[in-house]
Design a protein around this motif. Structure first.
Motif, PDB file in Angstrom:
ATOM      1  N   SER A  71       0.816  -1.212   0.000  1.00 26.01           N
ATOM      2  CA  SER A  71       0.000   0.000   0.000  1.00 26.01           C
ATOM      3  C   SER A  71       0.850   1.263   0.000  1.00 26.01           C
ATOM      4  N   PRO A  72       0.314   2.349  -0.570  1.00 24.67           N
ATOM      5  CA  PRO A  72       1.035   3.629  -0.526  1.00 24.67           C
ATOM      6  C   PRO A  72       1.305   4.082   0.907  1.00 24.67           C
ATOM      7  N   GLU A  73       0.386   3.787   1.816  1.00 29.32           N
ATOM      8  CA  GLU A  73       0.563   4.193   3.211  1.00 29.32           C
ATOM      9  C   GLU A  73       1.778   3.504   3.835  1.00 29.32           C
ATOM     10  N   TYR A  74       1.880   2.183   3.605  1.00 27.97           N
ATOM     11  CA  TYR A  74       3.025   1.487   4.200  1.00 27.97           C
ATOM     12  C   TYR A  74       4.321   1.810   3.468  1.00 27.97           C
ATOM     13  N   GLN A  75       4.271   1.953   2.173  1.00 26.72           N
ATOM     14  CA  GLN A  75       5.483   2.286   1.429  1.00 26.72           C
ATOM     15  C   GLN A  75       6.052   3.637   1.870  1.00 26.72           C
ATOM     16  N   ALA A  76       5.179   4.585   2.217  1.00 26.78           N
ATOM     17  CA  ALA A  76       5.645   5.873   2.747  1.00 26.78           C
ATOM     18  C   ALA A  76       6.327   5.673   4.095  1.00 26.78           C
ATOM     19  N   ALA A  77       5.756   4.825   4.945  1.00 26.23           N
ATOM     20  CA  ALA A  77       6.372   4.529   6.240  1.00 26.23           C
ATOM     21  C   ALA A  77       7.702   3.802   6.047  1.00 26.23           C
ATOM     22  N   LEU A  78       7.729   2.852   5.131  1.00 27.35           N
ATOM     23  CA  LEU A  78       8.939   2.086   4.860  1.00 27.35           C
ATOM     24  C   LEU A  78      10.097   2.989   4.445  1.00 27.35           C
ATOM     25  N   ALA A  79       9.797   4.008   3.684  1.00 20.27           N
ATOM     26  CA  ALA A  79      10.838   4.960   3.270  1.00 20.27           C
ATOM     27  C   ALA A  79      11.474   5.654   4.476  1.00 20.27           C
ATOM     28  N   LEU A  80      10.743   5.765   5.570  1.00 22.28           N
ATOM     29  CA  LEU A  80      11.294   6.339   6.806  1.00 22.28           C
ATOM     30  C   LEU A  80      12.114   5.309   7.580  1.00 22.28           C
ATOM     31  N   ARG A  81      11.732   4.040   7.492  1.00 20.26           N
ATOM     32  CA  ARG A  81      12.431   2.995   8.244  1.00 20.26           C
ATOM     33  C   ARG A  81      13.751   2.589   7.624  1.00 20.26           C
ATOM     34  N   GLN A  82      13.774   2.440   6.327  1.00 15.76           N
ATOM     35  CA  GLN A  82      14.950   1.852   5.686  1.00 15.76           C
ATOM     36  C   GLN A  82      16.265   2.586   5.949  1.00 15.76           C
ATOM     37  N   PRO A  83      16.283   3.914   5.999  1.00 13.75           N
ATOM     38  CA  PRO A  83      17.570   4.574   6.261  1.00 13.75           C
ATOM     39  C   PRO A  83      18.070   4.415   7.704  1.00 13.75           C
ATOM     40  N   VAL A  84      17.199   4.008   8.633  1.00 14.58           N
ATOM     41  CA  VAL A  84      17.587   3.994  10.047  1.00 14.58           C
ATOM     42  C   VAL A  84      17.544   2.603  10.678  1.00 14.58           C
ATOM     43  N   SER A  85      17.307   1.577   9.845  1.00 15.02           N
ATOM     44  CA  SER A  85      17.257   0.215  10.371  1.00 15.02           C
ATOM     45  C   SER A  85      17.517  -0.782   9.248  1.00 15.02           C
ATOM     46  N   THR A  86      17.765  -2.026   9.654  1.00 10.78           N
ATOM     47  CA  THR A  86      17.908  -3.130   8.718  1.00 10.78           C
ATOM     48  C   THR A  86      16.929  -4.206   9.166  1.00 10.78           C
ATOM     49  N   ALA A  87      16.201  -4.791   8.216  1.00  9.00           N
ATOM     50  CA  ALA A  87      15.182  -5.764   8.607  1.00  9.00           C
ATOM     51  C   ALA A  87      15.119  -6.935   7.641  1.00  9.00           C
ATOM     52  N   ASP A  88      14.708  -8.058   8.183  1.00 11.73           N
ATOM     53  CA  ASP A  88      14.321  -9.240   7.409  1.00 11.73           C
ATOM     54  C   ASP A  88      12.827  -9.378   7.661  1.00 11.73           C
ATOM     55  N   VAL A  89      12.023  -9.342   6.604  1.00 15.08           N
ATOM     56  CA  VAL A  89      10.562  -9.378   6.748  1.00 15.08           C
ATOM     57  C   VAL A  89      10.006 -10.456   5.817  1.00 15.08           C
ATOM     58  N   ALA A  90       9.138 -11.289   6.370  1.00 16.57           N
ATOM     59  CA  ALA A  90       8.464 -12.320   5.567  1.00 16.57           C
ATOM     60  C   ALA A  90       6.961 -12.191   5.800  1.00 16.57           C
ATOM     61  N   ILE A  91       6.203 -12.434   4.742  1.00 14.91           N
ATOM     62  CA  ILE A  91       4.744 -12.543   4.859  1.00 14.91           C
ATOM     63  C   ILE A  91       4.440 -14.044   4.790  1.00 14.91           C
ATOM     64  N   VAL A  92       3.794 -14.551   5.828  1.00 16.90           N
ATOM     65  CA  VAL A  92       3.613 -15.985   5.983  1.00 16.90           C
ATOM     66  C   VAL A  92       2.139 -16.317   6.175  1.00 16.90           C
ATOM     67  N   GLU A  93       1.657 -17.311   5.437  1.00 17.71           N
ATOM     68  CA  GLU A  93       0.297 -17.778   5.625  1.00 17.71           C
ATOM     69  C   GLU A  93       0.219 -18.657   6.874  1.00 17.71           C
ATOM     70  N   GLY A  94      -0.808 -18.445   7.673  1.00 18.89           N
ATOM     71  CA  GLY A  94      -1.000 -19.224   8.882  1.00 18.89           C
ATOM     72  C   GLY A  94      -1.484 -20.639   8.578  1.00 18.89           C
ATOM     73  N   TRP A  95      -1.619 -21.416   9.625  1.00 14.65           N
ATOM     74  CA  TRP A  95      -2.059 -22.794   9.526  1.00 14.65           C
ATOM     75  C   TRP A  95      -3.376 -22.942  10.230  1.00 14.65           C
ATOM     76  N   GLU A  96      -4.332 -23.549   9.578  1.00 14.82           N
ATOM     77  CA  GLU A  96      -5.663 -23.694  10.170  1.00 14.82           C
ATOM     78  C   GLU A  96      -5.813 -24.947  11.006  1.00 14.82           C
ATOM     79  N   GLY A  97      -4.821 -25.832  10.950  1.00 17.72           N
ATOM     80  CA  GLY A  97      -4.900 -27.104  11.654  1.00 17.72           C
ATOM     81  C   GLY A  97      -5.075 -26.943  13.089  1.00 17.72           C
TER      82      GLY A  97
END
Length: 97
Positions: A71-97
């Motif tokens: 989203s544009p909202e998160y991408q704007a926030a991300l632009a603030l984070r990237q210069p001041v931090s380093t991150a590993d981010v994954a989007i993961v589907e949950g398990w219904e079991g």
């Protein structure tokens, strides 16, 4: 339909500047119904390697988790984070079991 999660491991280089990211990401997280399950609490590494801060955010489903990140909202926030931090981010589907 299973829930989905952002799982992030973050190193913050400038905590003061990182606060601007935290303030900015609130709009995207509210819009997409995000719910923090883990937000930088105490952690104990028992295997492997990891960054000092862990974050787990829950979303209704995989499509919503992806839409929030792209989203544009998160991408704007991300632009603030990237210069001041380093991150590993994954989007993961949950398990219904």
């Amino acid at each position: 339909m299973p829930k989905a999660y952002w799982i992030a491991h973050v190193t913050i280089d400038d905590p003061t500047a990182y606060e601007a990211y935290r303030a900015a990401n609130a709009a995207a997280f509210a819009k997409y119904g995000a719910r923090f399950l883990v937000r930088g609490g105490a952690q104990e590494l028992v295997e492997g390697e990891m960054r000092p801060r862990s974050v787990v955010i829950e979303f209704a489903d995989l499509a919503t988790a992806r839409a929030c990140y792209q989203s544009p909202e998160y991408q704007a926030a991300l632009a603030l984070r990237q210069p001041v931090s380093t991150a590993d981010v994954a989007i993961v589907e949950g398990w219904e079991g």
